[in-house]
Design an enzyme around this catalytic site. Structure first.
Site, PDB file in Angstrom:
ATOM      1  N   ASP A 121      -4.955 -27.027  -3.742  1.00 31.30           N
ATOM      2  CA  ASP A 121      -5.247 -25.802  -2.973  1.00 31.30           C
ATOM      3  C   ASP A 121      -5.679 -24.646  -3.874  1.00 31.30           C
ATOM      4  OD1 ASP A 121      -5.108 -26.298  -0.243  1.00 31.30           O
ATOM      5  OD2 ASP A 121      -2.928 -26.136  -0.171  1.00 31.30           O
ATOM      6  N   ARG A 126       3.741 -21.616  -5.342  1.00 35.32           N
ATOM      7  CA  ARG A 126       4.987 -22.296  -4.976  1.00 35.32           C
ATOM      8  C   ARG A 126       4.685 -23.502  -4.073  1.00 35.32           C
ATOM      9  NH1 ARG A 126       9.993 -20.726  -5.864  1.00 35.32           N
ATOM     10  NH2 ARG A 126       9.310 -18.595  -6.261  1.00 35.32           N
ATOM     11  N   HIS A 127       3.701 -23.342  -3.190  1.00 33.84           N
ATOM     12  CA  HIS A 127       3.286 -24.476  -2.360  1.00 33.84           C
ATOM     13  C   HIS A 127       2.717 -25.587  -3.244  1.00 33.84           C
ATOM     14  CE1 HIS A 127       1.347 -26.904   0.719  1.00 33.84           C
ATOM     15  NE2 HIS A 127       0.166 -26.683   0.164  1.00 33.84           N
ATOM     16  N   HIS A 171      -0.192 -20.555   1.184  1.00 30.45           N
ATOM     17  CA  HIS A 171      -0.992 -21.330   0.219  1.00 30.45           C
ATOM     18  C   HIS A 171      -1.002 -20.626  -1.135  1.00 30.45           C
ATOM     19  CE1 HIS A 171      -2.599 -23.037   4.049  1.00 30.45           C
ATOM     20  NE2 HIS A 171      -2.492 -24.151   3.334  1.00 30.45           N
TER      21      HIS A 171
END
Length: 493
Positions: free
Chosen positions: A268, A230-231, A227
């Site tokens: 996120d 890049r995610h 998380h």
């Protein structure tokens, strides 16, 4: 202050008057008039001469006036020159003091950073030793009322990348390889998406504010194994790809697309690397604050809108207040929908609408947007194997970190997160078969064009992991056979 006494010493000049050298000494207190008097005296010119010149002799008067002007200017220049050394000394001393001060301040910054690193190491050691439960770390402590999230860099300093036509086309596809890009390049790609979709124009965004906002978002993703930023980029790029693949520009409003993209970018924010189950079981600050109801997703929303509350990062600053309320409400709904505890509820709600879906029905569109962000959030297995498989390793690493901590704190451990029980194939097969394929096949009813590029890769991925599992099982059976054989052999001996 610290000046050398030599800078205040008298200054001497020598004049050649009718072949005779005259010495003129200036003290530090000499004014231009004093210097003028000294020059007159040393040159045998009576200072009263200028006052007794008769009006009947105009040529002499003009010459003396000219000489008086020249002498006055010379005296003034000498006076200025006399002060230069004093000024130089004073400036030099001030510069030395400032340099010393800068050096001391620099040392303070180094010491502060050193202390921060030592504190981080100490906390990590405490956590690894398991000497007591430590609250799940959150970058932002909400116990301080009014505390705002501030970007670590408040100016858009990342370099501008010119995307090639090949990259621009690749960005629109689920096959995009997210591993080949550094953070600055991902920021440029996200910036391009907002411009390309017409969101900058639609919301009248200041392009510099868009840059600042993206930087603030990137800075507020942690360096977790999975998380991380890049995610975030992966999910946002998949959303951008689905917008193009499903021709959503023709079916949804620009406001809807702005909501989809912004929710994907922020979904996120400040994820601590430990899931909701841990938050609730460990009774962390987030779980207490949000009453065990989607604590992480609520936190992501809070951080997102704290960033947007900063004038320099507010990409919706030029949006009507009432319109912004609706945008905020919609973004929150989408981020909260990423809680997997609500997966069955959201999927079932969409199934009830998909056969008679109405793009003019606000409730239908909201349900679709919630499912779209869910698809993008867990879409790694849609990508080619060489892109998708490293994400499985990242996810398992994060899972194992959590399960190790849960064991040390005496908390329940989920079997799919336990390093002693789970393998890559067993982790993926059930998730692909019972979560991903049913969800994407439901979306396929509304958008048949996703079958080739999104649904079929999921089926291929399922088959790939089932083959790997068969190999693992065969190896396990072989090992068991050899152990049994050796045991029997020893008995015979």
């Amino acid at each position: 202050m610290g000046s050398s006494s030599s800078s205040y010493a008298p200054k001497t000049i020598y004049l050649d008057v009718d072949g005779k050298v005259q010495k003129v000494v200036f003290s530090q207190h000499c004014s231009p008039c004093d210097i003028k008097e000294l020059l007159c005296s040393s040159s045998n010119i009576p200072s009263s001469l200028y006052k007794v010149v008769p009006l009947s002799t105009p040529q002499l008067g003009e010459k003396e006036d000219m000489f008086q002007n020249v002498l006055s200017q010379v005296a003034e220049q000498f006076s200025r020159a006399f002060r230069i050394n004093e000024l130089k000394t004073e400036v030099t001393n001030r510069i030395a003091m400032l340099e010393k001060r800068v050096e001391l301040e620099g040392l303070k910054v180094v010491e502060i950073e050193k202390c921060k690193n030592e504190l981080k190491k100490l906390r990590d050691e405490m956590t690894s030793r398991g000497g007591g439960r430590v609250n799940c770390p959150c970058k932002y402590n909400f116990s301080d009322d009014g505390k705002k999230v501030t970007p670590r860099r408040d100016v858009p300093s990342y370099p501008k990348y010119t995307l090639s036509q090949e990259t621009i086309e690749a960005l629109k596809k689920p096959t995009f390889d997210v591993w080949h890009w550094e953070h600055n390049e991902m920021l440029s790609c996200l910036e391009y998406m907002y411009h390309d979709l017409g969101l900058v124009k639609e919301f009248n965004m200041n392009p510099i504010t868009l840059k600042r906002w993206l930087l603030a978002v990137q800075e507020n993703y942690r360096n977790n194994p999975f998380h991380n930023f890049r995610h975030c980029f992966c999910v946002s790029q998949m959303m951008y790809g689905m917008i193009h693949l499903c021709n959503l520009q023709e079916k949804l409003t620009l406001t809807d697309m702005g909501i989809l993209m912004t929710a994907a970018v922020c979904h996120d924010l400040d994820h601590p690397g430990y899931n909701n189950t841990y938050q609730i079981n460990a009774r962390t600050e987030l779980a207490v604050r949000y009453n065990d109801i989607s604590p992480l997703e609520n936190h992501h929303c809070a951080v997102a809108f704290q960033i947007l509350s900063l004038p320099e990062c507010n990409i919706f600053a030029n949006v009507d207040p009432e319109a912004f309320k609706q945008i905020r409400k919609a973004i929150i709904a989408l981020i909260l929908a990423t809680d997997m505890a609500r997966h069955g509820e959201i999927l079932e709600a969409f199934k009830q609408k998909v056969d008679n879906f109405d793009f003019t029905n606000e409730e239908h569109v909201t349900c679709l947007k919630m499912l779209l962000i869910k698809c993008c959030d867990i879409s790694n297995e849609v990508r080619p194997t060489e892109v998708a498989e490293p994400w499985v390793d990242c996810l398992l690493e994060e899972y194992f970190m959590q399960s190790d901590r849960e064991k040390s704190e005496g908390l329940p451990v989920a079997p799919f997160m336990d390093r002693d029980k789970v393998t890559k194939p067993t982790a993926q097969i059930g998730f692909i078969k019972f979560v991903l394929i049913p969800m994407f096949e439901t979306v396929m009813k509304l958008f048949p064009q996703i079958e080739e590029l999104m649904v079929q890769p999921l089926r291929d991925s399922r088959d790939h992991y089932e083959e790997l599992k068969q190999i693992d099982d065969a190896m396990t059976e072989g090992s068991s056979f050899m152990i049994t054989f050796r045991t029997d052999l020893k008995k015979c001996e």
